[in-house]
Design a protein around this motif. Structure first.
Motif, PDB file in Angstrom:
ATOM      1  N   VAL A 243       0.785  -1.112  -0.056  1.00  0.00           N
ATOM      2  CA  VAL A 243      -0.110  -0.031  -0.114  1.00  0.00           C
ATOM      3  C   VAL A 243       0.851   1.165   0.012  1.00  0.00           C
ATOM      4  N   LEU A 244       1.618   1.285   1.004  1.00  0.00           N
ATOM      5  CA  LEU A 244       2.233   2.590   1.062  1.00  0.00           C
ATOM      6  C   LEU A 244       3.405   2.947   0.078  1.00  0.00           C
ATOM      7  N   PRO A 245       4.065   1.888  -0.150  1.00  0.00           N
ATOM      8  CA  PRO A 245       5.154   2.291  -1.107  1.00  0.00           C
ATOM      9  C   PRO A 245       4.625   2.366  -2.680  1.00  0.00           C
ATOM     10  N   ALA A 246       3.543   1.716  -3.098  1.00  0.00           N
ATOM     11  CA  ALA A 246       2.774   1.958  -4.301  1.00  0.00           C
ATOM     12  C   ALA A 246       2.252   3.171  -4.437  1.00  0.00           C
ATOM     13  N   LEU A 247       1.569   3.663  -3.052  1.00  0.00           N
ATOM     14  CA  LEU A 247       1.190   5.176  -3.153  1.00  0.00           C
ATOM     15  C   LEU A 247       2.289   6.136  -3.371  1.00  0.00           C
ATOM     16  N   ALA A 248       3.265   5.950  -2.350  1.00  0.00           N
ATOM     17  CA  ALA A 248       4.430   7.079  -2.793  1.00  0.00           C
ATOM     18  C   ALA A 248       4.838   7.059  -4.108  1.00  0.00           C
ATOM     19  N   LEU A 249       5.181   5.879  -4.498  1.00  0.00           N
ATOM     20  CA  LEU A 249       5.739   5.858  -5.817  1.00  0.00           C
ATOM     21  C   LEU A 249       4.767   6.290  -6.978  1.00  0.00           C
ATOM     22  N   GLY A 250       3.555   5.949  -7.061  1.00  0.00           N
ATOM     23  CA  GLY A 250       2.513   6.126  -7.950  1.00  0.00           C
ATOM     24  C   GLY A 250       1.969   7.528  -8.002  1.00  0.00           C
ATOM     25  N   LEU A 251       2.052   8.358  -7.105  1.00  0.00           N
ATOM     26  CA  LEU A 251       1.393   9.622  -6.934  1.00  0.00           C
ATOM     27  C   LEU A 251       2.051  10.422  -8.066  1.00  0.00           C
ATOM     28  N   ASN A 252       3.300  10.140  -8.028  1.00  0.00           N
ATOM     29  CA  ASN A 252       4.080  11.279  -9.047  1.00  0.00           C
ATOM     30  C   ASN A 252       3.618  10.912 -10.345  1.00  0.00           C
ATOM     31  N   ALA A 253       3.529   9.630 -10.967  1.00  0.00           N
ATOM     32  CA  ALA A 253       2.976   9.291 -12.245  1.00  0.00           C
ATOM     33  C   ALA A 253       1.667   9.655 -12.444  1.00  0.00           C
ATOM     34  N   ALA A 254       0.837   9.350 -11.269  1.00  0.00           N
ATOM     35  CA  ALA A 254      -0.480   9.922 -11.239  1.00  0.00           C
ATOM     36  C   ALA A 254      -0.725  11.260 -11.859  1.00  0.00           C
ATOM     37  N   ALA A 255       0.081  12.111 -11.040  1.00  0.00           N
ATOM     38  CA  ALA A 255      -0.103  13.481 -11.561  1.00  0.00           C
ATOM     39  C   ALA A 255       0.443  13.724 -13.039  1.00  0.00           C
ATOM     40  N   LEU A 256       1.224  13.055 -13.528  1.00  0.00           N
ATOM     41  CA  LEU A 256       1.580  13.332 -14.931  1.00  0.00           C
ATOM     42  C   LEU A 256       0.304  12.857 -15.781  1.00  0.00           C
ATOM     43  N   ILE A 257       0.091  11.612 -15.473  1.00  0.00           N
ATOM     44  CA  ILE A 257      -1.067  10.909 -16.191  1.00  0.00           C
ATOM     45  C   ILE A 257      -2.269  11.819 -16.180  1.00  0.00           C
ATOM     46  N   SER A 258      -2.781  12.289 -15.156  1.00  0.00           N
ATOM     47  CA  SER A 258      -3.833  13.175 -14.992  1.00  0.00           C
ATOM     48  C   SER A 258      -3.586  14.303 -15.860  1.00  0.00           C
ATOM     49  N   ARG A 259      -2.535  14.985 -16.160  1.00  0.00           N
ATOM     50  CA  ARG A 259      -2.410  16.156 -17.047  1.00  0.00           C
ATOM     51  C   ARG A 259      -2.541  15.737 -18.590  1.00  0.00           C
ATOM     52  N   ILE A 260      -2.015  14.414 -18.721  1.00  0.00           N
ATOM     53  CA  ILE A 260      -2.150  14.204 -20.078  1.00  0.00           C
ATOM     54  C   ILE A 260      -3.486  13.753 -20.438  1.00  0.00           C
ATOM     55  N   THR A 261      -4.021  13.005 -19.547  1.00  0.00           N
ATOM     56  CA  THR A 261      -5.604  12.692 -19.667  1.00  0.00           C
ATOM     57  C   THR A 261      -6.362  14.110 -19.915  1.00  0.00           C
ATOM     58  N   ARG A 262      -6.172  15.000 -19.086  1.00  0.00           N
ATOM     59  CA  ARG A 262      -6.953  16.145 -19.193  1.00  0.00           C
ATOM     60  C   ARG A 262      -6.888  16.770 -20.476  1.00  0.00           C
ATOM     61  N   SER A 263      -5.595  17.028 -21.143  1.00  0.00           N
ATOM     62  CA  SER A 263      -5.595  17.761 -22.236  1.00  0.00           C
ATOM     63  C   SER A 263      -6.057  16.829 -23.569  1.00  0.00           C
ATOM     64  N   SER A 264      -5.727  15.393 -23.404  1.00  0.00           N
ATOM     65  CA  SER A 264      -6.200  14.476 -24.227  1.00  0.00           C
ATOM     66  C   SER A 264      -7.846  14.746 -24.475  1.00  0.00           C
ATOM     67  N   VAL A 265      -8.569  14.711 -23.116  1.00  0.00           N
ATOM     68  CA  VAL A 265      -9.926  14.539 -23.235  1.00  0.00           C
ATOM     69  C   VAL A 265     -10.431  15.735 -23.559  1.00  0.00           C
ATOM     70  N   LEU A 266      -9.987  16.836 -23.253  1.00  0.00           N
ATOM     71  CA  LEU A 266     -10.446  18.197 -23.741  1.00  0.00           C
ATOM     72  C   LEU A 266     -10.323  18.269 -25.157  1.00  0.00           C
ATOM     73  N   GLU A 267      -9.171  17.748 -25.850  1.00  0.00           N
ATOM     74  CA  GLU A 267      -9.175  17.846 -27.347  1.00  0.00           C
ATOM     75  C   GLU A 267     -10.252  17.256 -27.992  1.00  0.00           C
ATOM     76  N   ILE A 268     -10.491  15.984 -27.498  1.00  0.00           N
ATOM     77  CA  ILE A 268     -11.353  15.049 -28.007  1.00  0.00           C
ATOM     78  C   ILE A 268     -12.854  15.595 -27.801  1.00  0.00           C
ATOM     79  N   LEU A 269     -13.192  15.958 -26.712  1.00  0.00           N
ATOM     80  CA  LEU A 269     -14.415  16.688 -26.273  1.00  0.00           C
ATOM     81  C   LEU A 269     -14.729  17.748 -27.340  1.00  0.00           C
ATOM     82  N   GLY A 270     -13.967  18.599 -27.695  1.00  0.00           N
ATOM     83  CA  GLY A 270     -14.026  19.479 -28.661  1.00  0.00           C
ATOM     84  C   GLY A 270     -14.539  19.029 -30.102  1.00  0.00           C
TER      85      GLY A 270
END
Lengths: 525, 273, 306
Positions: free
Chosen positions: C174-201
């Motif tokens: 639990v703890l190590p995966a959370l700590a390690l994954g949070l970083n990547a989660a942040a990046l993925i959330s930004r890519i997802t946001r811009s991707s989704v926005l583009e397609i929504l349009g």
């Protein structure tokens, strides 16, 4: 019934009642120990991993602790530093001090069923002494010329010269009896398939995490109390402490000082504080000025506030040094030199021609000894008060040793932090290894390049003296000379804090800081 | 461009924060209440108090002062890392892109090799080789940061090389170096600046990581990662010692990341090398 | 397509060679003697010299390199200088542990990142969007080791919800995966946001919404499918980053992974372990990059003809 008889009956009744009350009350006072839980698993959390279980390869104190539960040698050491019978029941030494005859215990079997005999012991000793094997522990047995199995239960060792601490050397790790068939079968891999005569045999290992031992039912010393003995490596101090508090581990080593104070309040836990044998010091390369001047070295010793270091850094888990070994080591005699006196330090420095101090470098490892880097920095701060401007350099361990042991003409050491421990529980080991002038690098470990002919003479004499009563005065003089010559900046001796659950009993903390779990047991609930 | 920068709501605070950190680093001697190396063995691991706003560490040194000076160390490392990565990386990329194979192949293989290692491992190995210390940390992190710059510079050179004005310039005999410096680099400046800002953030992180592993600045120099590592032992008794240096790293890294992002949006560049 | 793949594979060979050279040189050029470390203080100088000889450390460097290369091609990475155990099995075992952690972290990253990204895109311009953007930047900027320590302090040591260190049952992930994954989660959330926005349009999405399809269905069937490629490629790249970040996480959580093994092996100059470990990681990353490139090529035909 006459009146007197009735009275007598009543008095007897009262006396009997009183006796009964005291008898039941007395049971807890002189009680038998609580019953042993023979199904218990004891988990010991150590601070570092055990890289190898080969008793002839030095791998740190945690490794020694684990091996002591698997392997035994001819003799063993108890927590008072005394040598006790183990696989040998009795021994004698010849008049010239060179021949040791050991009578071996009968009815002993190795964990793989092989019977233990003199031939097996000889095989193990030959292995560690063999130059072709290049095993690090060879140095401890190099004085043995021959090892002979006179018969199945008698082993004779002949040394090239009388050797005083022979028994202490045999009690340490390298003298363990390894099963000959196992050696033949595994060769180098014996390190991960240990087979000894101890009460717990090797079951499995998760590299970097844990080693599991299980009860060896054929142990000569009776049924071992624990079903399983597990050693884990938990390097995070806070985690180890948490494991003890949650009973994930029943014994933890290296409790940080402040945590020890806090844990003591908990009735479910017992904190054992023992004097250690590790002596932290800053060695000085005396072959170059200004450290070649004895007055300068003594000045530095006056400039350090040892009590302050122990109080501030170790939070009291240590004692200021008064010699080059710890009080717990046989041979120690307190020298009472060098109180904290900055004025005296400056005065000596001025006398030696350094009224404005001088510049120097202190090397230190990091994470090798408790608070090693912090100690060096603290000393740096203290020396500054006397005008000595020291620069601290952290050097990683692999390079550290190489740098210290460069031969004199290539050696750039000035001051370095180190902590020797007397693994044999007696003062001869450190004296011979560190202060003899024959041990200048690259041959040995006199990394201060110290030479005092009288000390050399005494050390050689001490080695050749077998009777402890005649050995002691020799080493008393050695300590006087060395402390006066001050090739070291003496600091402090560490104390060991071990945390256990209160229902754990029977383990012994040895003078070389390893722990003997052979007789450990856990009380049944 | 400035207008777009301002529209990005997070860029302005980021930029301001970054400037603040730089200011703290520059004014450290005036801001720090104590000498960061002054020990007091009688007041070890003290919680925050009137005398020491953030408490003291394991040698009795004032934590606030060490944080302030730590900013200096971190930014110094970041600047030198930037210089190395920018200098070496851009040179490699430009040379490869301009002169083409076989030089290009060789240089790009080197870059690929460097990129094959996770940056912290590469930095770790280099620092282990050279020994701990601020200077060696700079070299290690700098080397591991070269690849992105090399690739960007190369891509920029390749794409602009085919432009007519470049051919024209070559035709009239303008020297290669002049073309590169006067035309190519200024055009890719935007991309490089964004990358540089983001690199500052990464450099501070990686350097702190090395410090945490014990390979950072030598004592008694104050460095945030090293402070974090040293305070682990006291984690439960005095969590401030662990919280504060980490917070410093977080805030500084965030500041530069926000700034870099804002610049990227404003310049509307895409960092696909 | 095949030509593209073959060409990319061809460039692998010199890189692999370079990587092996770097792996070898790096550890050998670091000053420090493994024989000294193994023998420890107290061992006689002669024995240390003998040990060095026995470990084959006195042979000239090019010879040692050639020998190592030859054996590596037979999948024999030698024996650890300290434990004398075969290197490859231990490396694979520890690598497996690191991979498990990386996968767990990736799952966390995807779960958190995708959700955050979609929410931010759908609620674009609101407070949610701003907050999530801020968290995303914070997530990328936070030092992993610090986050790990804080998690350990709060959730394991103080609250006792999960174990603090080590690798055992699922609760230790639990703890190590959370700590390690949070970083990547942040990046993925930004890519997802811009991707989704583009397609929504895009028009077909607007048409679908106009036709009366529920927003959620539209999201699932069209938007996410189309944004899959960039998200997956970023995820793949992030995996490589996770392997690197594991070094710090493994140190904090005492995870028996490859990162921690490498740090310790470097400290004691265990050459075969370090060489083998660096090689293993580099090869994995190279293959990962190759797979990503091929994925790009599949998605975007223009790249194949570069």
């Amino acid at each position: 019934m006459t009146a007197s008889r009735a009275w007598g009956g009543r008095i007897a009744g009262v006396v009997w009642t009183v006796v009964c009350v005291f008898a039941t009350a007395a049971v807890p006072i002189g009680a038998a120990p609580p019953p042993v839980d023979y199904n218990a698993t004891l988990t010991v959390a150590q601070g570092v991993d055990v890289p190898t279980l080969d008793p002839a390869v030095s791998a740190g104190t945690p490794a020694v602790t684990v091996r002591h539960s698997i392997y035994e040698g001819l003799v063993s050491m108890n927590d008072r530093g005394e040598v006790e019978p183990a696989l040998a029941t009795s021994w004698s030494v010849s008049a010239d001090g060179r021949t040791w005859t050991f009578h071996l215990r009968g009815g002993v079997r190795f964990q793989d069923g092989t019977p233990f005999d003199a031939a097996a012991m000889k095989r193990s000793l030959d292995r560690v002494r063999d130059p072709k094997e290049a095993l690090p522990m060879r140095n401890y047995f190099v004085m043995i010329q021959t090892a002979d199995a006179v018969d199945a239960s008698t082993l004779r060792l002949v040394t090239d010269a009388p050797f005083g601490p022979m028994l202490q050397h045999l009690a340490y790790d390298g003298g363990a009896a390894i099963s000959p068939p196992a050696l033949a079968k595994y060769g180098k891999d014996i390190a991960s398939h240990p087979v000894g005569t101890g009460p717990y045999r090797f079951d499995s290992q998760v590299p970097g995490q844990s080693i599991t031992l299980v009860r060896f039912d054929g142990y000569w010393g009776g049924r071992p109390a624990l079903a399983k003995l597990v050693f884990t490596a938990v390097s995070e101090d806070a985690t180890r402490v948490a494991q003890l508090e949650s009973n994930q581990a029943q014994v933890i080593l290296n409790v940080p000082p402040r945590e020890a104070l806090r844990l003591k309040q908990n009735p479910a836990l017992t904190i054992v504080i023992k004097d250690g044998n590790r002596v932290a010091h800053i060695g000085m390369n005396v072959s170059k000025p200004p450290l070649s001047d004895k007055r300068v070295r003594q000045a530095l010793n006056y400039a350090v506030n040892r009590r302050g270091l122990v109080g501030g850094l170790l939070d009291g888990l240590g004692t200021p040094s008064e010699s080059f070994v710890a009080p717990i080591t046989w041979g120690y005699v307190s020298q009472h030199l060098y109180p904290y006196d900055v004025k005296k330090a400056k005065q000596l420095l001025a006398e030696a021609g350094f009224p404005n101090g001088f510049d120097t470098t202190i090397w230190t490892p990091q994470g090798r000894y408790p608070l090693d880097k912090e100690t060096a920095v603290a000393v740096q701060g203290q020396l500054a008060q006397a005008g000595v401007r020291a620069r601290v350099q952290v050097i990683d361990w692999a390079q550290y040793l190489t740098l210290l042991r460069r031969p004199a003409d290539q050696n750039t050491t000035q001051m370095y932090l180190l902590a020797w421990e007397s693994v044999t529980g007696e003062i001869g080991y450190v004296s011979r290894t560190v202060f003899a002038s024959s041990q200048w690098p690259p041959t040995g470990w006199n990394t201060m390049f110290y030479r005092n002919p009288r000390v050399d003479e005494l050390i050689a004499q001490g080695d050749r003296t077998v009777d402890p009563r005649t050995r002691q005065p020799i080493y008393t003089e050695v300590q006087q000379l060395v402390v006066d010559d001050a090739p070291w900046l003496f600091l402090f001796n560490y104390k060991q804090a071990i945390g256990t659950r209160s229902d754990v009993h029977g383990f012994a903390v040895l003078p070389y800081e390893a722990i003997d779990f052979r007789k450990a047991w856990i009380a049944a609930k | 461009m400035w207008r777009r920068f301002r529209r990005n709501k997070l860029a302005i605070p980021g930029g301001a924060l970054a400037l603040m950190v730089i200011a703290v680093a520059l004014c450290a001697p005036w801001l720090a209440p104590y000498d960061p190396t002054a020990q007091d063995l009688t007041a070890v691991v003290q919680p925050p108090s009137h005398a020491h706003l953030l408490g003291t560490d394991e040698l009795g040194r004032d934590v606030l002062s060490r944080i302030v000076y730590g900013a200096r160390t971190s930014l110094l490392i970041a600047v030198v890392v930037l210089a190395i990565a920018f200098g070496v990386g851009t040179a490699m990329g430009v040379a490869g892109g301009w002169y083409g194979p076989p030089l290009d192949d060789v240089l790009m293989r080197i870059v690929d090799t460097l990129m094959a290692f996770p940056s912290i491992l590469l930095a770790l190995a280099i620092v282990a080789a050279l020994g701990p210390g601020v200077f060696n940390v700079m070299i290690a992190v700098g080397v591991s940061a070269v690849p992105p710059f090399a690739r960007i510079a190369r891509a920029a050179v390749l794409s602009l090389r085919a432009e007519t004005y470049v051919e024209a310039a070559q035709a009239i005999g303008v020297g290669d170096a002049r073309i590169v410096l006067r035309h190519l680099l200024p055009n890719s400046l935007g991309v490089l600046v964004v990358q540089a800002t983001l690199l500052v953030a990464t450099a501070i992180q990686t350097a702190a990581g090395l410090g945490f592993l014990g390979l950072g600045a030598q004592p008694p120099v104050a460095e945030w990662g090293t402070m974090l590592s040293d305070s682990r032992v006291h984690m439960r008794i005095d969590p401030t010692l662990v919280a504060v240096p980490g917070l410093a790293i977080l805030v500084t890294t965030m500041a530069f990341n926000l700034l870099g992002d804002g610049l990227r949006d404003a310049l509307d560049v895409r960092l696909r090398p | 397509m095949t030509r593209f793949v073959v060409r990319r594979f061809a460039t692998l060979v010199p890189v692999l060679f370079g990587v092996s050279l770097v792996a070898f040189l790096l550890i050998h050029l670091i000053p420090g003697d493994p024989a000294e470390v193994i023998a420890g203080p107290g061992a006689a100088g002669a024995d240390i010299a003998q040990l060095r000889q026995q470990l084959g450390l006195n042979a000239p460097l090019p010879l040692q390199y050639a020998d190592w290369l030859a054996r590596t091609s037979h999948a024999d990475l030698g024996r650890s200088l300290l434990t004398r155990q075969a290197v490859l099995p231990e490396l694979l075992d520890r690598f497996g542990n690191t991979l498990r952690l990386a996968v767990a972290a990736m799952l966390v990253a995807l779960a958190l990142g995708l959700t955050a990204g979609v929410v931010a895109a759908v609620r674009r311009g609101t407070v949610w969007d701003l907050a999530l953007s801020l968290f995303a930047i914070a997530g990328v900027s936070v030092p992993i080791f610090w986050l790990g320590l804080l998690f350990m302090l709060w959730f394991a040591l103080n609250l006792g919800w999960v174990p603090a260190t080590g690798m055992a049952g699922p609760e230790t992930y639990v703890l190590p995966a959370l700590a390690l994954g949070l970083n990547a989660a942040a990046l993925i959330s930004r890519i997802t946001r811009s991707s989704v926005l583009e397609i929504l349009g895009r028009d077909y999405v607007r048409t679908a919404l106009a036709k009366g399809l529920s927003a959620r269905r539209v999201l699932w069937r069209h938007v996410l499918r189309s944004s899959a490629v960039p998200i997956v490629t970023v995820a793949a790249l992030q995996f490589g980053y996770l392997l690197g970040g594991a070094v710090l996480t493994e140190t904090v959580f005492v995870w028996p992974g490859l990162g921690r093994l490498l740090v310790e092996a470097i400290q004691r100059r265990d050459f075969p372990v370090v060489q083998g470990g660096i090689l293993l990681i580099a090869v994995t990353l190279i293959l990962l990059n190759l797979a990503t490139d091929i994925l790009y090529a599949v998605a975007d035909p223009r790249i194949r003809y570069q």
